[in-house]
Scaffold this motif. Structure first.
Motif, PDB file in Angstrom:
ATOM      1  N   ILE A 247      -6.116  -0.815   1.378  1.00  0.00           N
ATOM      2  CA  ILE A 247      -4.875  -0.371   2.012  1.00  0.00           C
ATOM      3  C   ILE A 247      -4.746  -1.084   3.353  1.00  0.00           C
ATOM      4  O   ILE A 247      -5.677  -1.084   4.161  1.00  0.00           O
ATOM      5  N   THR A 248      -3.581  -1.685   3.597  1.00  0.00           N
ATOM      6  CA  THR A 248      -3.346  -2.439   4.834  1.00  0.00           C
ATOM      7  C   THR A 248      -2.866  -1.508   5.936  1.00  0.00           C
ATOM      8  O   THR A 248      -1.917  -0.727   5.738  1.00  0.00           O
ATOM      9  N   SER A 281      -2.218   7.471  -0.126  1.00  0.00           N
ATOM     10  CA  SER A 281      -1.607   6.204  -0.535  1.00  0.00           C
ATOM     11  C   SER A 281      -2.349   5.597  -1.717  1.00  0.00           C
ATOM     12  O   SER A 281      -3.539   5.871  -1.938  1.00  0.00           O
ATOM     13  N   GLN A 282      -1.646   4.766  -2.441  1.00  0.00           N
ATOM     14  CA  GLN A 282      -2.245   4.080  -3.582  1.00  0.00           C
ATOM     15  C   GLN A 282      -2.955   2.807  -3.115  1.00  0.00           C
ATOM     16  O   GLN A 282      -2.533   2.185  -2.136  1.00  0.00           O
ATOM     17  N   GLY A 284      -3.830  -0.922  -2.477  1.00  0.00           N
ATOM     18  CA  GLY A 284      -2.942  -2.074  -2.384  1.00  0.00           C
ATOM     19  C   GLY A 284      -1.658  -1.812  -1.618  1.00  0.00           C
ATOM     20  O   GLY A 284      -0.850  -2.727  -1.428  1.00  0.00           O
ATOM     21  N   SER A 285      -1.452  -0.577  -1.160  1.00  0.00           N
ATOM     22  CA  SER A 285      -0.229  -0.261  -0.418  1.00  0.00           C
ATOM     23  C   SER A 285      -0.431  -0.481   1.080  1.00  0.00           C
ATOM     24  O   SER A 285      -1.457  -1.013   1.510  1.00  0.00           O
ATOM     25  N   ARG A 286       0.543  -0.042   1.877  1.00  0.00           N
ATOM     26  CA  ARG A 286       0.550  -0.350   3.309  1.00  0.00           C
ATOM     27  C   ARG A 286       0.846   0.922   4.102  1.00  0.00           C
ATOM     28  O   ARG A 286       1.691   1.720   3.714  1.00  0.00           O
ATOM     29  N   ASP A 304       3.807   5.816   5.398  1.00  0.00           N
ATOM     30  CA  ASP A 304       3.011   5.387   4.252  1.00  0.00           C
ATOM     31  C   ASP A 304       3.900   5.179   3.032  1.00  0.00           C
ATOM     32  O   ASP A 304       5.091   5.523   3.050  1.00  0.00           O
ATOM     33  N   GLN A 305       3.326   4.609   1.990  1.00  0.00           N
ATOM     34  CA  GLN A 305       4.023   4.377   0.725  1.00  0.00           C
ATOM     35  C   GLN A 305       3.369   5.211  -0.371  1.00  0.00           C
ATOM     36  O   GLN A 305       3.257   4.787  -1.519  1.00  0.00           O
ATOM     37  N   GLY A 306       2.949   6.412   0.013  1.00  0.00           N
ATOM     38  CA  GLY A 306       2.169   7.255  -0.884  1.00  0.00           C
ATOM     39  C   GLY A 306       2.987   8.113  -1.814  1.00  0.00           C
ATOM     40  O   GLY A 306       4.138   7.808  -2.144  1.00  0.00           O
ATOM     41  N   SER A 361       8.104   7.893  -2.850  1.00  0.00           N
ATOM     42  CA  SER A 361       8.506   6.820  -1.927  1.00  0.00           C
ATOM     43  C   SER A 361       7.723   6.841  -0.618  1.00  0.00           C
ATOM     44  O   SER A 361       7.878   5.946   0.200  1.00  0.00           O
ATOM     45  N   GLY A 362       6.923   7.861  -0.392  1.00  0.00           N
ATOM     46  CA  GLY A 362       6.135   7.907   0.830  1.00  0.00           C
ATOM     47  C   GLY A 362       6.659   8.896   1.852  1.00  0.00           C
ATOM     48  O   GLY A 362       7.635   9.624   1.611  1.00  0.00           O
TER      49      GLY A 362
END
Length: 390
Positions: A247-248, A281-282, A284-286, A304-306, A361-362
């Motif tokens: 996660i970035t 978060s998953q 590879g997400s950011r 987040d994009q979780g 969508s986070g």
């Protein structure tokens, strides 16, 4: 002689008529006073002063249940409107007091006035006042009941949350004893034992931290803090976990913002938000963290994009022990206290926290704090006695 007799008789009759007339006047005056007392009842001396001194609500009723005296609190609590009692329950209690002559104490849940559906909890006491009146005293105990419910819920939640790791530690210790001759199993159980003990330690520490935050309303010795620096420190604490999950962590440009506060507490608050964002978060997400200044307010945003938060749960995410995803939280070792701690830290710094989220969508959490003005330069002053510069 006869005329003298007639004069005496006439005089006697006149005196008798006059005495009767005076008696009628006195009787009429007495009835007039009684009627005036009924129309304009007079309460015993000192009641006005007593009602004025009461913090709770005080009401005096006449025999027809008209309110003839009331304290300001009775009006603001919505117990009295237009010189009448609003609630039929109080009128019925007053009737019971008149019939029995005995004082009554009772807990009631009553609406706040005739136009307000909000309910308040009261402790009411009614007693006779003299021979004609009834005194009602009402104490608003709504907040006391709410705090009792919060305490009960908190104790129940703590008991539940502590039960799982304590039971796990006990079972793992027993398994270790039984697997003493199997090195592989010993290492496996020992690793799990370390995980559960660490979780138990985190939970205990966060309970202590939350209790301390709730016990204070403001900061005793706030410091002049660099927001960019404390955000960087908070993000660094989550880098290892984020990298392990691919996660970035992206941090925005420096803002130059400053606030007054407790650096350790604010780092904990921001770290809790970043840690939550990473955990939900998953791979590879950011996760993005940014700081901006807007109209004397400093905003710290974590996006987040979780998995997001359902609309029905958004108002509950700051509750103690509430988890959006129970299974994921258990897997990551979450205690359910992180966001509650964030809320209390922010409130103790005079700020607030907001959340936007959409399932799939986070989420975006935004801490808003008052921006600190640049401290005034300290001007040296001369000591009047010695001439030394201080």
């Amino acid at each position: 002689m006869q005329s003298t007799w007639l004069v005496l008789v006439s005089l006697a009759l006149g005196l008798g008529v006059g005495a009767g007339f005076m008696a009628l006047l006195q009787l009429a005056e007495h009835h007039g006073r009684r009627a005036a007392e009924v129309v304009n009842p007079v309460v015993p001396d000192g009641i006005d002063q007593v009602l004025d001194a009461l913090e709770s609500a005080g009401i005096v009723l006449d025999p027809s249940n008209n309110v003839i005296k009331t304290s300001a609190a009775a009006l603001t609590m919505g117990l009295v409107f237009s010189q009448q009692l609003v609630h039929a329950e109080l009128i019925e209690l007053a009737r019971q007091v008149r019939r029995s002559g005995e004082a009554i104490s009772q807990d009631l849940v009553l609406s706040r006035g005739p136009f307000n559906d909000a309910s308040l909890r009261y402790r009411v006491r009614l007693a006779r006042l003299g021979t004609r009146y009834v005194l009602i005293l009402a104490e608003d105990r709504t907040e006391s009941f709410r705090l009792d419910e919060v305490r009960r819920d908190f104790v129940a939640n703590i008991s539940h949350e502590l039960k799982t790791p304590i039971a796990s530690v006990s079972l793992l210790a027993e398994a270790l004893d039984q697997a003493a001759d199997e090195p592989v199993q010993v290492r496996r159980f020992a690793n799990r034992l370390t995980t559960e003990s660490a979780r138990l330690g985190r939970l205990t520490q966060e309970i202590i931290e939350l209790s301390r935050l709730q016990a204070q309303d403001a900061l005793a010795t706030p410091e002049y803090l660099d927001v960019d620096a404390l955000v960087a420190a908070a993000v660094d604490q989550s880098r290892v976990v984020a990298e392990a999950q691919n996660i970035t962590l992206a941090v925005g440009k420096k803002s130059g913002a400053r606030v007054y506060g407790d650096e350790k507490l604010l780092v904990v608050a921001v770290h809790n938000l970043v840690s939550n964002a990473v955990n939900y978060s998953q791979p590879g997400s950011r996760v993005g963290v940014g700081v901006r200044r807007q109209k004397n307010v400093v905003e710290i945003t974590v996006t987040d994009q979780g998995i997001g938060i359902a609309e029905a749960d958004i108002d509950r995410v700051f509750e103690r022990f509430f988890r959006v995803d129970q299974a994921r939280s258990r897997h990551t070792g979450g205690t359910g206290l992180g966001l509650s701690i964030v809320k209390h830290v922010v409130q103790n710094h005079g700020g607030d926290i907001r959340v936007w989220s959409q399932p799939g969508s986070g989420s975006t959490f935004t801490i808003r704090l008052p921006e600190a003005a640049t401290p005034a330069a300290i001007t040296p002053t001369a000591n009047a006695a010695t001439g030394d510069i201080q």
